[in-house]
Design a protein around this motif. Structure first.
Motif, PDB file in Angstrom:
ATOM      1  N   TYR A 233      -1.227  12.303  -0.114  1.00 40.76           N
ATOM      2  CA  TYR A 233      -0.163  13.279   0.137  1.00 40.76           C
ATOM      3  C   TYR A 233      -0.110  13.540   1.634  1.00 40.76           C
ATOM      4  N   ALA A 237       5.131  14.355   1.009  1.00 40.56           N
ATOM      5  CA  ALA A 237       5.448  13.209   0.152  1.00 40.56           C
ATOM      6  C   ALA A 237       4.174  12.562  -0.396  1.00 40.56           C
ATOM      7  N   HIS A 239       2.345   9.130  -1.174  1.00 47.26           N
ATOM      8  CA  HIS A 239       2.378   7.757  -0.679  1.00 47.26           C
ATOM      9  C   HIS A 239       1.348   6.903  -1.394  1.00 47.26           C
ATOM     10  N   TRP A 240       1.645   5.627  -1.507  1.00 42.92           N
ATOM     11  CA  TRP A 240       0.666   4.644  -1.934  1.00 42.92           C
ATOM     12  C   TRP A 240       0.816   3.427  -1.024  1.00 42.92           C
ATOM     13  N   SER A 248       7.775   2.054  -1.361  1.00 39.24           N
ATOM     14  CA  SER A 248       8.397   3.357  -1.573  1.00 39.24           C
ATOM     15  C   SER A 248       7.387   4.479  -1.395  1.00 39.24           C
ATOM     16  N   TYR A 249       7.917   5.694  -1.210  1.00 40.66           N
ATOM     17  CA  TYR A 249       7.108   6.911  -1.304  1.00 40.66           C
ATOM     18  C   TYR A 249       7.983   7.976  -1.940  1.00 40.66           C
ATOM     19  N   LEU A 260       9.312   2.949   2.617  1.00 46.86           N
ATOM     20  CA  LEU A 260       8.273   3.007   3.633  1.00 46.86           C
ATOM     21  C   LEU A 260       8.142   1.642   4.289  1.00 46.86           C
ATOM     22  N   HIS A 312       8.645   8.855   9.309  1.00 45.18           N
ATOM     23  CA  HIS A 312       8.526   7.696   8.405  1.00 45.18           C
ATOM     24  C   HIS A 312       9.292   6.475   8.897  1.00 45.18           C
TER      25      HIS A 312
END
Length: 410
Positions: A233, A237, A239-240, A248-249, A260, A312
């Motif tokens: 986090y 947002a 995120h991975w 994506s996020y 992303l 971002h």
């Protein structure tokens, strides 16, 4: 040089005296001169409490309703800096301090805060809170918990909407909490209700105590092969790791997905290869980092630490880390593949990137076979901080979770 430790000790002794006097004043209406002064001047009280450790501030919340309200107010939490301090991390529920010369273990020794017969493991850490779940057994029977290791308080999350049909399709849960932009923690549930490639979203809010179904959904071509072991986090947002087509996020505040970007070096090579995924992806002191090998073709062990821009829009190279001296000190890093000179065969993991208050205090935490090393990025010095990590072979990424002292109360 100012003796900071002695100064803090003196302040703590003074505030302990005031604590006793204020508590007596609340119960017996007998205010001493110092107790009355502190109790009637919020600005002075805040100035004192801002200098105390988290455990003391949590204790002083019990003085009175007024003190609890004051110390829980957004004004105080925004000013309080100690809440961003991280003394160590958890690896497989084992606590390891960043400095093995300082005894600073958290106020608990295991995750037995709730009598779950299947045991409990940590899923994610987020600014002082831990998202935990049942360790073993069927996903349909798992319970999820929010645990504050500093105060030893916890909450059991209610089941997601849709019952067993949804619970058995959960892919991962993500925790969102920050003392400034998400003061009431949220848990985001990603699940595949039809076992296809379309993720559905549910969001739990500690403010309402309820789950709600989001209107958003997103699809991935191969959802079961996405590296969801890094959940972060940052900047409002979830995120991975950006991987392949998965870039994506999820914006928690607006409930929408955004794209992303990849670092330039990765994007130019059309993404990561299966054997060369991101070495680390995480946040520290408001900065999002991604670590990869600097050059996969060279024989030296050099790493690039990228940092994401706050909007971002892209990554920039923050640090170039050369670990050749680490290879010399720990030759067992090469033992798995002794005839291979490429760094992709070296056995190590980047556990963490920890930003210091000052630039020269930033360090990386690296696992080598059987040991954990703290490597100062600026000074290029290193020392062993633990010999309690044992992995067999190249087992991939271990789940580690940073411990941060938190003021949040349930």
């Amino acid at each position: 040089m100012v003796n900071t430790r002695a100064k803090i000790k003196k302040i703590q002794n003074t505030i302990n005296l005031w604590f006793s006097e204020a508590a007596m004043a609340d119960t017996n209406h007998l205010a001493t001169e110092s107790g009355a002064l502190i109790g009637s001047n919020d600005d002075l009280l805040i100035e004192i409490l801002l200098r105390l450790p988290v455990t003391s501030v949590l204790r002083f919340k019990s003085v009175s309703k007024h003190w609890r309200s004051l110390l829980s107010h957004r004004r105080f939490t925004l000013l309080y800096k100690n809440a961003s301090f991280s003394p160590g991390f958890f690896a497989r529920n084992l606590y390891i301090p960043f400095d093995n010369e300082i005894i600073n273990t958290p106020p608990f020794h295991n995750l037995d805060f709730y009598p779950d017969p299947r045991g409990i493991r940590i899923v994610q850490s987020c600014n002082g809170l831990l998202l935990c779940r049942t360790y073993d057994g069927d996903e349909r029977m798992h319970k999820y918990y929010i645990f504050n290791p500093t105060s030893k308080q916890f909450a059991v999350l209610p089941s997601v909407l849709g019952g067993m049909a949804v619970r058995k399709t959960i892919i991962f849960m993500a925790l969102a909490f920050h003392q400034t932009d998400c003061v009431h923690y949220k848990v985001v549930c990603f699940y595949l209700p039809n076992l296809d490639d379309v993720f559905k979203i549910q969001i739990y809010s500690s403010y309402t105590g309820k789950w709600k179904i989001s209107d958003e959904s997103f699809s991935l071509p191969h959802p079961y092969f996405v590296p969801f072991h890094y959940i972060v986090y940052w900047n409002q947002a979830i995120h991975w790791v950006p991987f392949g087509d998965n870039r994506s996020y999820f914006k928690v505040d607006t409930e929408e997905f955004k794209s992303l970007p990849l670092p330039v070096s990765v994007a130019s090579s059309e993404g990561y290869e299966d054997w060369d995924m991101t070495l680390y992806f995480g946040e520290s002191r408001g900065h999002l980092h991604l670590v990869e090998r600097a050059d996969r073709s060279e024989s030296h062990l050099h790493l690039n630490v990228y940092e994401m821009l706050n909007d971002h829009s892209g990554w920039f190279l923050k640090y170039r880390v050369e670990l050749d001296e680490l290879l010399d000190a720990y030759p067992e890093m090469r033992e798995g593949f002794p005839y291979m000179s490429s760094p992709i065969y070296y056995e190590f993991e980047v556990f963490d990137v920890v930003r210091g208050e000052e630039e020269d205090e930033t360090f990386m935490v690296i696992r080598v076979p059987g040991k954990v090393i703290r490597y100062n990025i600026v000074e290029k010095s290193f020392k062993q901080i633990s010999d309690q990590i044992y992995l067999y072979g190249r087992t991939g990424h271990m789940h580690v979770h940073r411990y941060i002292e938190s003021l949040v109360s349930f």
